[in-house]
Scaffold this motif. Structure first.
Motif, PDB file in Angstrom:
ATOM      1  N   LEU A  87      14.916  -7.112  -7.674  1.00  0.00           N
ATOM      2  CA  LEU A  87      13.836  -6.150  -7.929  1.00  0.00           C
ATOM      3  C   LEU A  87      12.947  -6.053  -6.699  1.00  0.00           C
ATOM      4  O   LEU A  87      12.506  -7.071  -6.154  1.00  0.00           O
ATOM      5  CB  LEU A  87      13.015  -6.585  -9.144  1.00  0.00           C
ATOM      6  N   TYR A  88      12.664  -4.834  -6.261  1.00  0.00           N
ATOM      7  CA  TYR A  88      11.891  -4.577  -5.055  1.00  0.00           C
ATOM      8  C   TYR A  88      10.498  -4.056  -5.446  1.00  0.00           C
ATOM      9  O   TYR A  88      10.374  -3.126  -6.241  1.00  0.00           O
ATOM     10  CB  TYR A  88      12.596  -3.548  -4.165  1.00  0.00           C
ATOM     11  N   TRP A  89       9.461  -4.663  -4.852  1.00  0.00           N
ATOM     12  CA  TRP A  89       8.078  -4.289  -5.154  1.00  0.00           C
ATOM     13  C   TRP A  89       7.356  -3.968  -3.843  1.00  0.00           C
ATOM     14  O   TRP A  89       7.370  -4.758  -2.903  1.00  0.00           O
ATOM     15  CB  TRP A  89       7.354  -5.425  -5.875  1.00  0.00           C
ATOM     16  N   ASN A  90       6.696  -2.834  -3.807  1.00  0.00           N
ATOM     17  CA  ASN A  90       6.020  -2.389  -2.588  1.00  0.00           C
ATOM     18  C   ASN A  90       4.715  -3.154  -2.353  1.00  0.00           C
ATOM     19  O   ASN A  90       3.976  -3.457  -3.301  1.00  0.00           O
ATOM     20  CB  ASN A  90       5.726  -0.889  -2.682  1.00  0.00           C
ATOM     21  N   MET A 115      11.121  10.104   6.776  1.00  0.00           N
ATOM     22  CA  MET A 115       9.684   9.836   6.671  1.00  0.00           C
ATOM     23  C   MET A 115       9.071   9.768   8.070  1.00  0.00           C
ATOM     24  O   MET A 115       9.592   9.103   8.957  1.00  0.00           O
ATOM     25  CB  MET A 115       9.445   8.511   5.942  1.00  0.00           C
ATOM     26  N   GLU A 116       7.945  10.417   8.261  1.00  0.00           N
ATOM     27  CA  GLU A 116       7.302  10.447   9.567  1.00  0.00           C
ATOM     28  C   GLU A 116       6.733   9.076   9.891  1.00  0.00           C
ATOM     29  O   GLU A 116       6.102   8.411   9.059  1.00  0.00           O
ATOM     30  CB  GLU A 116       6.181  11.478   9.545  1.00  0.00           C
ATOM     31  N   VAL A 123      11.445  -5.455   5.139  1.00  0.00           N
ATOM     32  CA  VAL A 123      11.232  -4.015   5.285  1.00  0.00           C
ATOM     33  C   VAL A 123      12.412  -3.298   4.645  1.00  0.00           C
ATOM     34  O   VAL A 123      13.576  -3.587   4.951  1.00  0.00           O
ATOM     35  CB  VAL A 123      11.097  -3.618   6.768  1.00  0.00           C
ATOM     36  N   ASN A 124      12.107  -2.369   3.754  1.00  0.00           N
ATOM     37  CA  ASN A 124      13.146  -1.632   3.040  1.00  0.00           C
ATOM     38  C   ASN A 124      12.774  -0.156   3.030  1.00  0.00           C
ATOM     39  O   ASN A 124      11.746   0.227   2.475  1.00  0.00           O
ATOM     40  CB  ASN A 124      13.280  -2.162   1.605  1.00  0.00           C
ATOM     41  N   GLY A 125      13.570   0.655   3.698  1.00  0.00           N
ATOM     42  CA  GLY A 125      13.270   2.081   3.753  1.00  0.00           C
ATOM     43  C   GLY A 125      11.963   2.399   4.445  1.00  0.00           C
ATOM     44  O   GLY A 125      11.279   3.357   4.082  1.00  0.00           O
ATOM     45  N   GLY A 126      11.586   1.579   5.427  1.00  0.00           N
ATOM     46  CA  GLY A 126      10.354   1.814   6.163  1.00  0.00           C
ATOM     47  C   GLY A 126       9.119   1.222   5.516  1.00  0.00           C
ATOM     48  O   GLY A 126       8.021   1.302   6.073  1.00  0.00           O
ATOM     49  N   ARG A 127       9.256   0.602   4.340  1.00  0.00           N
ATOM     50  CA  ARG A 127       8.118   0.001   3.640  1.00  0.00           C
ATOM     51  C   ARG A 127       8.267  -1.505   3.584  1.00  0.00           C
ATOM     52  O   ARG A 127       9.366  -2.024   3.519  1.00  0.00           O
ATOM     53  CB  ARG A 127       8.018   0.552   2.214  1.00  0.00           C
ATOM     54  N   VAL A 128       7.127  -2.204   3.598  1.00  0.00           N
ATOM     55  CA  VAL A 128       7.152  -3.652   3.419  1.00  0.00           C
ATOM     56  C   VAL A 128       7.188  -3.934   1.920  1.00  0.00           C
ATOM     57  O   VAL A 128       6.320  -3.468   1.168  1.00  0.00           O
ATOM     58  CB  VAL A 128       5.929  -4.328   4.068  1.00  0.00           C
TER      59      VAL A 128
END
Length: 324
Positions: free
Chosen positions: A46-49, A1-2, A30-35
């Motif tokens: 369970l992960y929620w963006n 991801m850029e 932070v998970n995979g570049g996302r908060v």
């Protein structure tokens, strides 16, 4: 991801952002570049963006933790983070303002200076500071009149008030505000009108007897919802002042030496118009706190409350400090 630059994350103006998050019993990381925030159910996580570029503020309640990496990303996106107790109150942190309204604001040496310079050019003049307080109060009354008489969501919820009674009460308050000689008299008039609005709202919704009681409000749900909803307004007030670069200590109504006073000034612009009626509506129909909180956030967003706060601050700064 850029990778995205901080300027990319801040491309959505705060006044146009849609979200205030209240989280409890979860971890923010932070998970995979996302908060994201993580909740545990049974043996699963369970992960929620969290869409940080479209978020104004983040309230972290009971049982929450946040990583350094998440705080870094939130700061890049200009998201205000507040630590609070259960249900959104009380609000805690050790940054800049007192424990009643305390936010961890993203730090930057490039905050705007235009409105700060205009604000301080009149703030040390007692008469001009009272004039600014009166402008706040008139804006508050206009916002109440607009939403109590025309807000479709409030009407659909059964909040249909006597238009003539409201106009009379607000016009009487406008006259009293114009004659107020001091901050104390302005605060007294604000309290008098709010007490009347409690009574009108309770009668309109057939709520029964009501007495305002702050902190430890007992079993009365309207009092609990008022406390809860007011802190949402404080979060928006903190956001509005941060966006245009005004320190929270430069209050015009809530105390010259109160470190978080300006947040109270700004929050009061919308509390009686939107939070007050919704607290009674939700209490009367037996809403849970989560449902009330989400309805308040929706109401604040649809009413463009943050836009209104920011514009009021800008207009007052320009009107009283622009030519000095």
């Amino acid at each position: 991801m850029e990778d995205l630059s901080p300027s990319d994350l801040k491309s959505v103006l705060h006044s146009k952002r849609a979200n205030i998050y209240y989280l409890q019993y979860c971890r923010v990381l932070v998970n995979g570049g996302r908060v994201e925030y993580v909740t545990d159910e049974a043996r699963r996580s369970l992960y929620w963006n969290i869409p940080i570029a479209n978020t104004t503020s983040l309230l972290l309640g009971t049982g929450t933790s946040i990583t350094q990496a998440a705080m870094r990303e939130l700061a890049k996106a200009g998201v205000l983070v507040g630590f609070c107790g259960g249900g959104g109150t009380p609000l805690f942190s050790a940054n800049e303002v007192d424990v009643e309204v305390a936010w961890l604001t993203p730090q930057s040496e490039y905050r705007p200076t235009e409105y700060l310079q205009q604000w301080v050019s009149f703030w040390f003049d007692d008469e001009l500071r009272i004039e600014a307080a009166k402008l706040f109060q008139h804006s508050r009354l206009n916002f109440i009149e607009k939403h109590w008489l025309t807000n479709r969501r409030l009407k659909d919820a059964g909040f249909i008030v006597d238009a003539e009674q409201i106009k009379y009460a607000l016009n009487k308050s406008r006259t009293a505000i114009a004659a107020c000689p001091s901050n104390m008299s302005l605060l007294a008039e604000e309290a008098r009108l709010t007490k009347l609005l409690y009574k009108i709202t309770a009668n309109t919704l057939e709520y029964g007897d009501f007495t305002r009681s702050k902190r430890g409000s007992g079993v009365d749900p309207a009092n609990r919802f008022l406390d809860h909803g007011n802190y949402l307004a404080y979060g928006m007030g903190a956001t509005a002042t941060w966006v245009i670069g005004l320190p929270h200590g430069l209050a015009v109504l809530h105390g010259k030496t109160r470190r978080g006073g300006l947040v109270f000034d700004v929050a009061d612009l919308v509390k009686d118009a939107l939070i007050l009626p919704q607290a009674f509506i939700s209490a009367a129909r037996g809403d849970e706190e989560q449902a009330f909180r989400q309805t308040c956030i929706d109401n604040l967003t649809r009413a463009e409350a943050l836009d209104f706060m920011i514009k009021t601050l800008q207009d007052i700064a320009l009107h009283l400090g622009g030519d000095r």
